[in-house]
Scaffold this active site. Structure first.
Site, PDB file in Angstrom:
ATOM      1  N   GLU A 171     -82.944  -8.893 -27.190  1.00 51.03           N
ATOM      2  CA  GLU A 171     -82.223 -10.165 -27.107  1.00 51.03           C
ATOM      3  C   GLU A 171     -82.679 -11.013 -25.908  1.00 51.03           C
ATOM      4  OE1 GLU A 171     -78.095  -8.692 -29.304  1.00 51.03           O
ATOM      5  OE2 GLU A 171     -78.121  -8.942 -27.127  1.00 51.03           O
ATOM      6  N   CYS A 196     -86.101 -18.608  -8.428  1.00 54.13           N
ATOM      7  CA  CYS A 196     -86.620 -18.069  -7.170  1.00 54.13           C
ATOM      8  C   CYS A 196     -87.956 -18.714  -6.811  1.00 54.13           C
ATOM      9  CB  CYS A 196     -86.753 -16.554  -7.260  1.00 54.13           C
ATOM     10  SG  CYS A 196     -88.121 -16.013  -8.326  1.00 54.13           S
ATOM     11  N   GLU A 213     -78.910  -6.158 -36.049  1.00 52.12           N
ATOM     12  CA  GLU A 213     -77.621  -5.766 -35.472  1.00 52.12           C
ATOM     13  C   GLU A 213     -76.511  -6.623 -36.061  1.00 52.12           C
ATOM     14  OE1 GLU A 213     -77.060  -5.795 -31.243  1.00 52.12           O
ATOM     15  OE2 GLU A 213     -79.074  -5.055 -30.819  1.00 52.12           O
ATOM     16  N   LYS A 261     -67.732   0.429 -24.948  1.00 54.19           N
ATOM     17  CA  LYS A 261     -67.116   1.585 -25.598  1.00 54.19           C
ATOM     18  C   LYS A 261     -66.077   1.206 -26.647  1.00 54.19           C
ATOM     19  CE  LYS A 261     -64.155   2.314 -21.510  1.00 54.19           C
ATOM     20  NZ  LYS A 261     -65.020   1.543 -20.578  1.00 54.19           N
ATOM     21  N   PHE A 262     -65.578  -0.032 -26.604  1.00 50.38           N
ATOM     22  CA  PHE A 262     -64.618  -0.453 -27.630  1.00 50.38           C
ATOM     23  C   PHE A 262     -65.273  -1.318 -28.711  1.00 50.38           C
ATOM     24  CE2 PHE A 262     -61.784   0.266 -23.887  1.00 50.38           C
ATOM     25  CZ  PHE A 262     -61.155   1.377 -24.402  1.00 50.38           C
TER      26      PHE A 262
END
Length: 673
Positions: free
Chosen positions: A153, A163, A312, A361-362
């Site tokens: 992505e 920079c 995805e 994790k959720f």
């Protein structure tokens, strides 16, 4: 020519991101067994594993990946193998802290998330090339390898760094693009506010300044940042092509217009062997299936109409929105097959096994925390069976009815500071016009403004603030040759350097539209205007109005109140064999529906009133035949007319005359002949 389909994959791709490094090896055998049970055919692996593959500088540990790839191969599962260059290891940043990106405000971001990369940094580039080379040398001919997945992505969450390394790189980029500093001064209009440069060494990135900076400089920096990421992608791609010939190389796009605005996917689509995309529903109360269709159509268009791959999406809820509802029963399969209808060669997810730790994790997964007894896993297994049944559609192409013009660089330019109204949103207009076409049951191709449009009877321009003279000429020729064009307001205003086209608005579109615009008249927040049609009917609009002067165009709708009362609001211009419509205000859904209906009549597109709302009908055709997808997003059973009989692939039943599509279901008919 590089291969464009995953090696060794004979049907549609089904699976997801697989992160075995998050789990003890004792779990891996179960993973492969359950993957086979679910019908998984391919997984993406290794994307975030640099720290494990190279735990210290020049020290490598490939043993765990060797064992995992061998296990997947034994289970008949193909692998989309990632180069893990989206997250360099902590030791790398300790040695090279200047590889961390700097914001326009001068803040250096820290390690601890993902994508914290200065893409101009020479140490990062060298390290990325090294780990890519090591992977290609070791796995370039591995029997499980289906394709290569570079980085992850690009542009999310960081695309531009400010920079000193980027400043030097930007100067080199400008020297290549313009040749002389005088040419930069001319393009950027540096005579304004005394910003003239005497040498390239005086030019810096558009860092934080006391007030608004030079918009042309900011636009070029967006181009530079995008080109710099693309340089890094092509460097890795070329290593993989050299050391792993015959294996396609991709990186996962995020074409959904609401999810990534820093990447020019028209340019990127030419660099990958296979276009892949990540798509996640934005559950904000709108019809999420319309945005899904739009993202799929846009991805297919970036692929030049060729088949692409959904790499995805989510089985159920995501984890990064303020509120993350679960998908309704059946919605996962419906979403997946809607992507397939619009050209995807399968349906992949993030991720296979739901993580127990970390920021995601959720986020839902194919194998949830609750295990195989869950609704999600049962639906995953059912989807795997459906995709096996749809193997014959592989290699076919989606048929489109109309085109919508879109350009990421125009979007960048319009989103810069100090435009006439912050309420005008190019993405919102693209969404709204797409939804109107969707509700007329028209399948959309997106196209670059300079692309060949001759095969489309109708072309819609929702918002193209930046338009080159070449694009304007392209649209004029399209209409003269018999096309029907619809253009929305604030289009054709500036050239490639954000300079207003000489003469009256709308610059590059004056001739084709047969009008000029004396002045923009944006509305205040909450203000609305009424429009009156030739038959006396009224519709409403907001955000924007204009003082339009016809120069050959006829007035179709007129402003009924406001500063522009009595002036043309919507016009139509006959030119050559075609017609060009112009809409000078932000129409609501009712007005857009009426206008698309009129324009479709001009384009001689037959109405499809016999199709229910929110029931998609899309066709894919190719050497293996013609396939009609009917996708019912409603809670009521529906019927779809079927001109040609055929066999429904998901049930095996014959279909003729009228195709029954149960509530929330998908039907795919392989048409006879």
């Amino acid at each position: 020519m590089p291969e464009t389909t995953p090696r060794g994959l004979t049907g549609l791709a089904f699976g997801g991101d697989y992160n075995p490094e998050q789990w003890p090896e004792s779990v891996w055998d179960e993973d492969v067994r359950l993957m086979r049970e679910a019908g998984v055919t391919m997984v993406s692996a290794g994307i975030f594993s640099w720290a494990l593959l190279e735990p210290s500088p020049g020290v490598y540990d490939f043993g765990w990946l060797d064992r995992n790839l061998d296990l997947l191969h034994e289970g008949g599962i193909r692998v989309d193998l990632g180069t893990p260059t989206v997250v360099p290891p902590a030791w790398f940043y300790r040695a090279h802290p200047d590889a961390l990106p700097v914001t326009a405000d001068g803040v250096r971001l820290e390690f601890g998330s993902r994508g914290a990369i200065c893409h101009s940094n020479a140490d990062y580039r060298a390290a990325a090339a090294n780990i890519t080379t090591k992977l290609a040398e070791r796995y370039g001919d591995h029997p499980a390898l289906a394709m290569w997945h570079v980085h992850n992505e690009y542009g999310v969450p960081v695309s531009a760094c400010y920079c000193d390394s980027c400043a030097a790189h930007f100067r080199r980029w400008l020297a290549t693009a313009y040749g002389t500093v005088e040419a930069v001064n001319e393009a950027w209009g540096t005579a304004f506010w005394g910003q003239r440069y005497a040498s390239f060494e005086e030019i810096n990135p558009p860092r934080a300044a006391p007030t608004v900076g030079n918009p042309a400089q900011a636009l070029d920096y967006r181009r530079f940042a995008d080109a710099t990421m693309r340089e890094n992608f092509t460097a890795e791609r070329d290593i993989l092509h050299r050391l792993s010939p015959g294996v396609p190389v991709t990186t996962n796009f995020m074409t959904a217009l609401s999810q990534c605005d820093s990447v020019d996917y028209w340019a990127w689509g030419r660099e990958v062997d296979l276009v892949t995309n990540d798509h996640y529903l934005i559950t904000d109360g709108r019809r999420t299936h319309v945005n899904l269709a739009m993202a799929a159509d846009l991805t297919r268009s970036v692929a030049g109409g060729a088949p692409w791959l959904l790499l995805e999406h989510s089985t159920s809820g995501v984890n990064w929105q303020p509120r993350n509802p679960a998908k309704a029963p059946g919605q996962m399969a419906r979403n997946s097959l809607a992507h397939v209808a619009r050209g995807s060669e399968g349906a992949m997810f993030f991720q296979w096994r739901q993580s127990r730790r970390g920021a995601e994790k959720f986020h839902s997964a194919m194998l949830p925390h609750g295990g195989t007894g869950t609704r999600v896993f049962r639906e995953v297994t059912g989807l795997g069976a459906s995709l096996r049944s749809l193997a014959p559609v592989r290699g076919t192409r989606t048929e489109a009815d109309v085109a919508v013009l879109w350009d990421w660089q125009s979007w960048w330019a319009q989103n810069l500071d100090w435009r006439p109204s912050e309420d005008h949103d190019a993405r919102e207009r693209a969404d709204a016009w797409y939804e109107a076409l969707y509700d007329h049951h028209l399948t959309v191709d997106f196209a670059h403004p300079e692309a060949d449009l001759s095969r489309y009877p109708l072309v819609v321009v929702p918002a193209l603030y930046l338009m080159t003279e070449r694009a304007g000429d392209n649209l004029r020729q399209y209409v003269e040759n018999g096309g029907t064009l619809v253009v929305s307001y604030f289009s054709g205003i500036v050239d490639a350097h954000d300079a207003v086209h000489e003469g009256p608005y709308p610059g590059a579109l004056r001739d084709v539209l047969g009008l000029t615009v004396e002045e923009f008249s944006p509305l205040l927040q909450g203000e609305r205007v009424r429009l009156t049609g030739p038959d006396g009917t009224e519709t409403g609009a907001d955000v924007w109005t204009e003082f339009v002067v016809p120069r050959g165009a006829e007035t179709v709708w007129t402003y009924a109140d406001g500063l522009t009362e009595g002036r043309p609001a919507v016009t139509r211009h006959r030119l050559g064999e075609g017609a060009a419509w112009y809409v000078s205000t932000r129409l609501g859904a009712e007005g857009l529906a009426a206008l698309i209906g009129r324009a479709a009549e001009d384009a001689r597109i037959a109405p499809r009133a016999d199709l229910p709302r929110d029931v998609e009908v899309v066709r894919r055709t190719g050497e293996s035949g013609a396939f009609l997808f009917a996708i019912n997003h409603t809670a009521a059973d529906a019927e779809v007319p079927l001109d040609t009989p055929g066999t429904e692939l998901l049930t095996g039943e014959r279909a003729a005359g009228r195709l029954a599509v149960p509530a929330g279901a998908v039907r795919v008919v392989r048409l006879d002949g």
